[in-house]
Design a protein around this motif. Structure first.
Motif, short mmCIF file in Angstrom:
data_model
loop_
_atom_site.label_atom_id
_atom_site.label_comp_id
_atom_site.label_asym_id
_atom_site.label_seq_id
_atom_site.Cartn_x
_atom_site.Cartn_y
_atom_site.Cartn_z
N GLY A 147 76.93 34.86 -43.16
CA GLY A 147 77.98 35.88 -43.11
C GLY A 147 79.08 35.52 -42.15
N GLU A 148 80.33 35.82 -42.54
CA GLU A 148 81.49 35.46 -41.72
C GLU A 148 81.51 36.19 -40.39
OE1 GLU A 148 85.05 36.00 -43.94
OE2 GLU A 148 84.52 34.55 -45.50
N ASP A 149 81.04 37.44 -40.36
CA ASP A 149 81.07 38.19 -39.10
C ASP A 149 80.14 37.56 -38.07
OD1 ASP A 149 78.88 38.88 -40.67
OD2 ASP A 149 78.80 40.95 -39.96
N LYS A 150 78.95 37.17 -38.51
CA LYS A 150 78.02 36.53 -37.59
C LYS A 150 78.53 35.15 -37.18
CE LYS A 150 73.79 38.84 -39.15
NZ LYS A 150 72.40 38.63 -39.60
N ARG A 151 79.12 34.44 -38.12
CA ARG A 151 79.62 33.10 -37.81
C ARG A 151 80.71 33.18 -36.73
NH1 ARG A 151 80.64 27.95 -40.06
NH2 ARG A 151 81.61 26.81 -38.34
N ALA A 152 81.56 34.19 -36.81
CA ALA A 152 82.62 34.35 -35.80
C ALA A 152 82.02 34.59 -34.42
CB ALA A 152 83.55 35.48 -36.19
N VAL A 153 80.97 35.41 -34.36
CA VAL A 153 80.31 35.69 -33.08
C VAL A 153 79.67 34.42 -32.53
CG1 VAL A 153 78.39 36.95 -32.01
CG2 VAL A 153 79.92 38.13 -33.59
N PHE A 154 79.03 33.65 -33.42
CA PHE A 154 78.39 32.41 -32.98
C PHE A 154 79.42 31.41 -32.46
CE2 PHE A 154 76.49 28.20 -33.55
CZ PHE A 154 75.25 28.38 -32.95
N ASP A 155 80.51 31.26 -33.20
CA ASP A 155 81.56 30.32 -32.77
C ASP A 155 82.12 30.71 -31.40
OD1 ASP A 155 81.26 28.82 -35.05
OD2 ASP A 155 83.02 29.63 -36.08
N GLU A 156 82.32 32.01 -31.18
CA GLU A 156 82.78 32.47 -29.88
C GLU A 156 81.76 32.13 -28.79
OE1 GLU A 156 83.64 36.59 -30.13
OE2 GLU A 156 85.52 36.33 -31.22
N ALA A 157 80.49 32.30 -29.11
CA ALA A 157 79.44 31.99 -28.14
C ALA A 157 79.42 30.50 -27.80
CB ALA A 157 78.08 32.43 -28.69
N VAL A 158 79.57 29.66 -28.82
CA VAL A 158 79.62 28.21 -28.58
C VAL A 158 80.80 27.87 -27.67
CG1 VAL A 158 80.00 25.96 -29.68
CG2 VAL A 158 78.44 27.61 -30.73
N GLY A 159 81.91 28.55 -27.88
CA GLY A 159 83.10 28.29 -27.08
C GLY A 159 83.13 29.00 -25.74
N GLY A 160 82.05 29.70 -25.41
CA GLY A 160 82.00 30.40 -24.13
C GLY A 160 82.94 31.59 -24.06
N LYS A 161 83.26 32.18 -25.21
CA LYS A 161 84.24 33.27 -25.26
C LYS A 161 83.60 34.65 -25.32
CE LYS A 161 87.70 30.31 -27.44
NZ LYS A 161 88.52 30.06 -28.66
N ASN A 162 82.28 34.72 -25.23
CA ASN A 162 81.63 36.02 -25.06
C ASN A 162 80.40 35.82 -24.18
OD1 ASN A 162 79.25 35.42 -26.71
ND2 ASN A 162 80.49 35.78 -28.53
N ASP A 163 79.82 36.92 -23.76
CA ASP A 163 78.65 36.88 -22.88
C ASP A 163 77.47 37.57 -23.54
OD1 ASP A 163 77.25 36.26 -20.47
OD2 ASP A 163 77.56 38.33 -19.78
N LEU A 164 77.40 37.47 -24.85
CA LEU A 164 76.31 38.09 -25.60
C LEU A 164 75.02 37.27 -25.42
CD1 LEU A 164 78.35 38.94 -28.80
CD2 LEU A 164 77.58 40.53 -27.01
N PRO A 165 73.87 37.84 -25.79
CA PRO A 165 72.61 37.10 -25.62
C PRO A 165 72.62 35.70 -26.22
CG PRO A 165 72.14 39.39 -26.08
CD PRO A 165 73.63 39.24 -26.20
N VAL A 166 73.24 35.53 -27.39
CA VAL A 166 73.27 34.19 -27.99
C VAL A 166 74.07 33.23 -27.12
CG1 VAL A 166 75.28 34.73 -29.47
CG2 VAL A 166 73.71 32.88 -30.10
N ALA A 167 75.15 33.70 -26.51
CA ALA A 167 75.96 32.85 -25.64
C ALA A 167 75.18 32.46 -24.39
CB ALA A 167 77.25 33.57 -25.25
N ARG A 168 74.40 33.39 -23.87
CA ARG A 168 73.60 33.07 -22.69
C ARG A 168 72.55 32.01 -23.02
NH1 ARG A 168 72.77 38.92 -19.59
NH2 ARG A 168 74.99 39.48 -19.56
#
Length: 206
Positions: A172-193
Motif C-alpha cells: 500500500g502507498e500509505d504504508k510505503r510513504a511512512v516506511f520511506d520517511e522512516a528510512v530517511g529519518g523523517k519521523n520518530d515512529l516505532p519503525v524508524a526507531r
C-alpha cells in the motif's frame, strides 16, 4: 540507509521464494535449529502457505510470533493459533509468547508495519525504546484497533534487532510513504526507531 534494500512489486510467490532460499542457506550452513520470528495480520499467511510448499527440513525450524493478541490460541484473532496450524503440520515448532520465555538470537526477523508506523505490537503510544531491558512485554495499544481490540504481547525493539537480518513486507502507498520517511529519518515512529538501530541487512518487499 545503506543497509536497506527495497524490492518493488514483489508477489507472495516472490517473497516465499526469497524466504525459502534464505532458510535453505541457513539450514545448510550449520547443524541445529534455525529460529525466525514472523508477523501476524492478514498479509503473511498466504506467503507462509506458499513457503511451506518448499522441501526444507522443517523439523529444524523454530517459529516465534513477533507479537500476539492476548486471546486463547483457538480464537480467530490469535496469530499463534494460525501459525501453529500452518507450521506444525509441516513439522516446525511454534513458540507461545509469554513474558517468561528466553528470547533467542533470530536468524531472520520478518516484520510487517501498520500505517501508523507500528511494528509487532509496538504502537506509537507505547514509546518503544532501543535500550529496553525486557525482550517481551505486555501492552495495550491506544487507540485499540477496531478489528482487533485486544491487549497484546510483543517482542521489543532489542529482541527484534537481535537478528541476522530483517525483512519487511509492506503493501500500500500509505504504508510505503511512512516506511520511506522512516528510512530517511523523517519521523520518530516505532519503525524508524528500529531502523535507526539496525546494523544488519534490511530487505523491504513492497
Amino acid at each position: 540507509m545503506e543497509n536497506v534494500e527495497i524490492i518493488e512489486d514483489a508477489s507472495d510467490a516472490d517473497i516465499a521464494k526469497w524466504l525459502e532460499n534464505r532458510l535453505a542457506r541457513t539450514l545448510s550452513s550449520r547443524d541445529g535449529p534455525v529460529t525466525i520470528t514472523v508477523p501476524g495480520g492478514s498479509t503473511p499467511f498466504p506467503i507462509i502457505a506458499k513457503l511451506l510448499e518448499a522441501e526444507l527440513d522443517w523439523s529444524r525450524l523454530v517459529v516465534w510470533p513477533g507479537d500476539d493478541r492476548i486471546v486463547p490460541e483457538d480464537h480467530e484473532a490469535s496469530n499463534t493459533g494460525k501459525l501453529r496450524a500452518l507450521f506444525e503440520s509441516a513439522g516446525a515448532e511454534v513458540v507461545t509468547l509469554t513474558i517468561m520465555e528466553q528470547v533467542p538470537h533470530f536468524d531472520l526477523a520478518w516484520l510487517g508495519m501498520g500505517a501508523d508506523g507500528h511494528i509487532a505490537s509496538l504502537f506509537p503510544n507505547t514509546d518503544p525504546q532501543l535500550d529496553e531491558e525486557r525482550r517481551i512485554i505486555r501492552l495495550t495499544p491506544d487507540p485499540l484497533p477496531p478489528e482487533a481490540p485486544f491487549d497484546r504481547i510483543s517482542l521489543t525493539l532489542p529482541a527484534l534487532l537481535d537478528s541476522e537480518a530483517i525483512a519487511f513486507v509492506i503493501r500500500g502507498e500509505d504504508k510505503r510513504a511512512v516506511f520511506d520517511e522512516a528510512v530517511g529519518g523523517k519521523n520518530d515512529l516505532p519503525v524508524a526507531r528500529l531502523l535507526s538501530g539496525a546494523k544488519q541487512p534490511v530487505v523491504c518487499f513492497t
